[in-house]
Each structure stands twice: as C-alpha cells, then as structure tokens.
Design a protein around this motif. Structure first.
Motif, short mmCIF file in Angstrom:
data_model
loop_
_atom_site.label_atom_id
_atom_site.label_comp_id
_atom_site.label_asym_id
_atom_site.label_seq_id
_atom_site.Cartn_x
_atom_site.Cartn_y
_atom_site.Cartn_z
N ALA A 170 -15.65 -22.98 3.09
CA ALA A 170 -14.67 -22.09 2.47
C ALA A 170 -13.29 -22.17 3.13
CB ALA A 170 -15.18 -20.65 2.52
N SER A 171 -13.26 -22.21 4.46
CA SER A 171 -11.99 -22.07 5.18
C SER A 171 -11.32 -23.39 5.53
CB SER A 171 -12.21 -21.26 6.47
OG SER A 171 -12.75 -19.99 6.18
N SER A 172 -12.11 -24.44 5.76
CA SER A 172 -11.53 -25.72 6.16
C SER A 172 -11.49 -26.73 5.02
CB SER A 172 -12.32 -26.30 7.35
OG SER A 172 -12.22 -25.46 8.47
N LEU A 173 -12.56 -26.80 4.23
CA LEU A 173 -12.59 -27.73 3.10
C LEU A 173 -11.98 -27.13 1.84
CD1 LEU A 173 -16.21 -29.22 3.52
CD2 LEU A 173 -14.03 -30.19 4.29
N HIS A 174 -11.91 -25.80 1.78
CA HIS A 174 -11.35 -25.08 0.62
C HIS A 174 -12.04 -25.52 -0.67
CE1 HIS A 174 -8.32 -23.54 3.33
NE2 HIS A 174 -8.01 -24.78 3.69
N VAL A 175 -13.36 -25.63 -0.58
CA VAL A 175 -14.16 -26.05 -1.72
C VAL A 175 -14.50 -24.83 -2.58
CG1 VAL A 175 -16.50 -26.81 -2.30
CG2 VAL A 175 -15.10 -28.15 -0.72
N GLY A 176 -14.46 -25.01 -3.90
CA GLY A 176 -14.75 -23.89 -4.79
C GLY A 176 -16.11 -23.95 -5.46
N ARG A 177 -16.69 -25.17 -5.61
CA ARG A 177 -17.94 -25.33 -6.35
C ARG A 177 -18.92 -26.18 -5.53
NH1 ARG A 177 -17.67 -24.63 -11.82
NH2 ARG A 177 -18.98 -26.45 -12.26
N VAL A 178 -20.10 -25.60 -5.27
CA VAL A 178 -21.10 -26.26 -4.42
C VAL A 178 -22.43 -26.33 -5.15
CG1 VAL A 178 -22.39 -26.13 -2.25
CG2 VAL A 178 -19.96 -25.50 -2.30
N TYR A 179 -23.06 -27.49 -5.10
CA TYR A 179 -24.43 -27.65 -5.60
C TYR A 179 -25.34 -27.81 -4.38
CZ TYR A 179 -28.15 -29.00 -8.84
OH TYR A 179 -29.31 -29.03 -9.58
N ILE A 180 -26.41 -27.00 -4.30
CA ILE A 180 -27.32 -27.00 -3.15
C ILE A 180 -28.64 -27.65 -3.53
CG2 ILE A 180 -28.56 -25.57 -1.49
CD1 ILE A 180 -26.40 -23.44 -1.84
N VAL A 181 -29.10 -28.56 -2.68
CA VAL A 181 -30.39 -29.22 -2.87
C VAL A 181 -31.24 -29.02 -1.63
CG1 VAL A 181 -31.58 -31.40 -3.35
CG2 VAL A 181 -29.31 -30.98 -4.34
N SER A 182 -32.50 -28.61 -1.83
CA SER A 182 -33.46 -28.47 -0.74
C SER A 182 -34.59 -29.48 -0.93
CB SER A 182 -34.04 -27.05 -0.73
OG SER A 182 -35.19 -26.97 0.09
N ASP A 183 -35.30 -29.78 0.15
CA ASP A 183 -36.46 -30.67 0.03
C ASP A 183 -37.76 -29.90 -0.21
OD1 ASP A 183 -36.87 -29.50 2.49
OD2 ASP A 183 -37.28 -31.36 3.56
N ASN A 184 -37.63 -28.59 -0.44
CA ASN A 184 -38.79 -27.71 -0.72
C ASN A 184 -39.72 -27.55 0.47
OD1 ASN A 184 -38.27 -26.81 -3.33
ND2 ASN A 184 -39.14 -28.64 -4.27
N GLN A 185 -39.22 -27.81 1.68
CA GLN A 185 -40.00 -27.56 2.89
C GLN A 185 -39.45 -26.31 3.59
OE1 GLN A 185 -42.77 -29.48 3.58
NE2 GLN A 185 -42.26 -30.36 1.59
N THR A 205 -18.44 -20.60 -5.39
CA THR A 205 -19.41 -20.63 -6.48
C THR A 205 -20.49 -21.66 -6.24
OG1 THR A 205 -17.68 -19.97 -8.04
CG2 THR A 205 -19.70 -20.93 -8.97
N VAL A 206 -21.74 -21.23 -6.29
CA VAL A 206 -22.88 -22.15 -6.23
C VAL A 206 -23.22 -22.51 -7.68
CG1 VAL A 206 -25.28 -22.45 -5.55
CG2 VAL A 206 -23.71 -21.19 -4.06
N VAL A 207 -22.91 -23.74 -8.08
CA VAL A 207 -23.05 -24.14 -9.48
C VAL A 207 -24.45 -24.68 -9.81
CG1 VAL A 207 -20.60 -24.59 -9.76
CG2 VAL A 207 -22.12 -26.43 -8.97
N GLY A 208 -25.29 -24.83 -8.80
CA GLY A 208 -26.65 -25.30 -9.04
C GLY A 208 -27.47 -25.24 -7.77
N PHE A 209 -28.79 -25.14 -7.95
CA PHE A 209 -29.72 -25.04 -6.80
C PHE A 209 -31.01 -25.69 -7.25
CE2 PHE A 209 -32.70 -23.53 -3.83
CZ PHE A 209 -32.07 -22.89 -2.78
N ASN A 210 -31.43 -26.73 -6.52
CA ASN A 210 -32.64 -27.45 -6.94
C ASN A 210 -33.39 -27.95 -5.72
OD1 ASN A 210 -34.44 -28.37 -8.84
ND2 ASN A 210 -33.35 -30.27 -9.26
N GLY A 211 -34.69 -28.16 -5.90
CA GLY A 211 -35.52 -28.70 -4.84
C GLY A 211 -36.14 -30.02 -5.24
N VAL A 212 -36.10 -31.00 -4.33
CA VAL A 212 -36.64 -32.31 -4.65
C VAL A 212 -36.98 -33.07 -3.37
CG1 VAL A 212 -34.31 -33.30 -4.78
CG2 VAL A 212 -36.22 -34.50 -5.84
N ALA A 213 -38.15 -33.71 -3.35
CA ALA A 213 -38.48 -34.66 -2.29
C ALA A 213 -37.95 -36.01 -2.73
CB ALA A 213 -39.99 -34.70 -2.07
#
Length: 404
Positions: A170-185, A205-213
C-alpha cells in the motif's frame, strides 16, 4: 604355553591396577563422571522429497550447533547426540517419526519441524506426553495459540508477514488491485487470509482469491491463470511453497502477463530461483529471515559452516543453529540447577522459555521468548530479486515485537 609370572599375579593387584588405569584415562579426558549420561536432541526436517534442499539447510545448522558443544557437554559427563528425523514434508510421516523417537528415553527435545502443517500435527501428537519443541521456521499463528507450554519458535508468525506485506504494497508500491493465490496448505492459507484482511484495512482491493497446488495440478493452474487474466490485478501475491510459487510465476510470465509478483517467506530460498529461472527477476517476498549478510554476528558462523559442509550457509541454517543453541542452553542450565542430573522431558519444557541468548551468542540477534513461545523481537524484511543478476536486494526492514 602359559606365562607363569602372569598366572601368579594376585587378582587384587590386577583389579587395583585397572582402577588406576581407568582413573588415569578419566583425568586425561577431563571427564567429570565415570559413566556418561546420554542426552539426545532430535531435529526433524524434510530430508527427502521436493523440499530436501530446505530440510538439509535446517539439519546442517542444527547439527553444527550440537557438534560444536559436544566437548563442553562431555566435561559435564554428558554424551550429547543428534537424532535426525526425516518427515519428507508430510505431516503423517512426521507424526510417525516422532512416535518412534519418543520411545528412546534419551531424546529430550526437538528442533523443528520445518513446515507449519507438519509442526502442527507433530505438536498435537505429543500433547499427552510432551517434550520441548522449538521450531526455527514454522510460522502459522495457530501454533502459539494452542496453549502448549512445550512449543516455541524463533521466527516471526504469519501475522507479522501479512502486516509487513500489506504495508509495503500500500505505502511503497502504491498498488490498488491485488490477486491472492494460496497453495491450500496450512502456511499458505493462513498467510493469504491474513494478508487479505490487512489489505482491506489499507483500502487495497483484493480482486481475486484462489487456491492451487500449481506444480502438481495443471487443470487448477490453468483455471487460476484465467481468473488472474480476467481480474487484471496490479500485483499477484502468492502464499505457499517455493515449488508451487515457481510454477505459478512461470505460467504467468509464459502468458505474457507483466504484473508485479510477490510472495511469503517460502520463496526465500535458492531453490525457488533454480525453479523459476530468469522469471524470478523482479520478484519480491516478505520474510522473517533476511539475507545471511544482514546479520552482523554472522562472520564466525559462516566460517565454521563453510569449513564443516564445504558450501556457504543458507538462511534457514542460521535459524536452525540458533534454535539448537536455545535448546542446548536449556539442557545445560537445568543440568546445573539439578546438581548434575540431566533434566527429564518435563523439566526441560519450562527451561526453554527461560533461555536468553544474547546478541553476542545468537547469530540472528538476541533471543528471548514470550509466555506463549513467541520470540519477543525479530527483524522483518521485504526482499527483491534483481532483474538481471537474481541477487537479493533488501527493499524494506522493520521489526516484529511479540506481546509478552
């Protein structure tokens, strides 16, 4: 033919001479007790499978600390030994390995495991007959929320990673839209959910959230990639193992997508760069480790490690080294408090949290532990990989302070 001179020698003289000989050997060796008591500390890590490089780093760091102190323990009459347990990165195997190790009464404590999911199950499995456990690498917040008096760690928790990552995004990259991916562990899901909450507080804003190996499920990877394309994020944040992170990153770049890529501290390993190759350039990750070169007390350790293993240490070796020294200080302190008797497993448990390693003795800085087993203070880093050389650049440093 029998020697008549030896036959005529009185048994009492033979016995007395043997006693003097044994005494002479003891004095020469500087041993305080005639019969050494055996104390074993186990180290558990993935020493087979896809995470063998990380597991070997941990095993070698712990081993170096123990071998360096064997002579001092021998002077106390203690035969200090290392028991190595290979969990293969799998919780069920880790539990089985621990059950076997506990059958040996000389095993007093455990350094490890490495992965949060394995650590959670192993720690649960010993709750009926606990022993002191100190992990150099397991970060899921759940581990210090169970009320276990026998579990401690010297690495900052997931919540610290999530907070630093969100602040930097938020403060250094000044990014507005983030997609989060987890490995489901365990580690990945915990970090991903905590990051999402931290980003929302900072109006990102988190524009998506998904889990994938990603490394083992091509269909799920293809679906996730399609979701990322549709969401058009400024940054993809990955929470999970380095092998799945590398597979996801390579797929993103192969699709021609140029958005920023950031991850948690599982990417903080040369194994990630080897898998991601040139695509690793420009990747950022948040880490409670940091480069080995960031610790001012590293020089003697690096020299000793290089001499022992013929290659420079990676950062998990450093943390494993410090974790083992905390465990060994607890054994030594309790031995002295007991008037020269080795601690039981039950006696060693509270002793671990009383250890205070000074900055002079601990490579990663002073180590003291809170009432629930968290390290009271530890640095946090955001690290970037140079786009050309793939070398680490420290982009941001802060400090995590655990509640007492």
């Amino acid at each position: 033919m029998n020697n008549p001179t030896l036959q005529a020698r009185p048994a009492a003289v033979v016995s007395l001479s043997r006693c003097f000989a044994a005494f002479g050997i003891m004095v020469a060796l500087g041993v305080a007790h005639a019969v050494a008591a055996t104390a074993k500390i186990a180290v558990m890590a993935p020493l087979s499978g896809s995470q063998i490089a990380i597991g070997t780093d941990v095993q070698q760091g712990a081993e170096l600390a123990l071998t360096q102190r064997q002579a001092d323990f021998a002077k106390l009459g203690i035969d200090l030994q290392l028991t190595t347990l290979d969990d293969g990165g799998e919780a069920v195997r880790g539990v089985d390995q621990m059950a076997v190790a506990l059958k040996d009464p000389a095993v007093l404590g455990l350094v490890g495991p490495v992965n949060s999911g394995v650590t959670l199950k192993v720690a649960e499995s010993v709750s009926a007959t606990p022993l002191a456990i100190i992990s150099p690498t397991s970060v899921t917040d759940e581990l210090t929320q169970q009320g276990w008096n026998y579990f401690s760690r010297i690495i900052a928790p997931n919540s610290a990673q999530a907070n630093v990552a969100a602040q930097y995004i938020a403060s250094s990259l000044h990014v507005g839209r983030v997609y989060i991916v987890s490995d489901n562990q365990t580690f990945g899901n915990g970090l991903a959910k905590q990051l999402q909450a931290n980003l929302e507080v900072r109006k990102v804003t988190v524009v998506g959230f998904n889990g994938v190996a990603a490394a083992t499920d091509p269909a799920a990877l293809k679906f996730t990639l399609a979701q990322i394309v549709a969401a058009k994020p400024d940054l993809v944040f990955y929470a999970g193992t380095h092998e799945d992170g590398a597979a996801l990153l390579r797929s993103i770049r192969a699709a021609g997508l140029k958005m920023l890529f950031m991850g948690g501290q599982s990417l903080d390993t040369p194994a990630f760069i080897r898998l991601a190759q040139d695509d690793a350039g420009g990747v950022m990750y948040v880490s409670g480790y940091g480069p080995v070169a960031s610790f001012s007390n590293r020089f003697r350790f690096v020299e000793q490690f290089q001499a022992a293993y013929k290659h420079p240490p990676q950062i998990r070796s450093v943390f494993a080294y410090d974790a083992m020294n905390v465990m060994l200080d607890a054994v030594q302190n309790t031995f002295r408090a007991n008037g020269g008797r080795l601690p039981t497993r039950a006696e060693l448990i509270p002793a671990v949290r009383k250890v205070n390693l000074t900055a002079f003795r601990a490579v990663t800085g002073p180590i003291s532990l809170s009432a629930n087993g968290e390290r009271l203070s530890t640095p946090m880093f955001v690290i970037g990989l140079d786009s050309k050389t793939l070398l680490q650049n420290v982009l941001y440093v802060s400090r995590y302070h655990s509640p007492r």
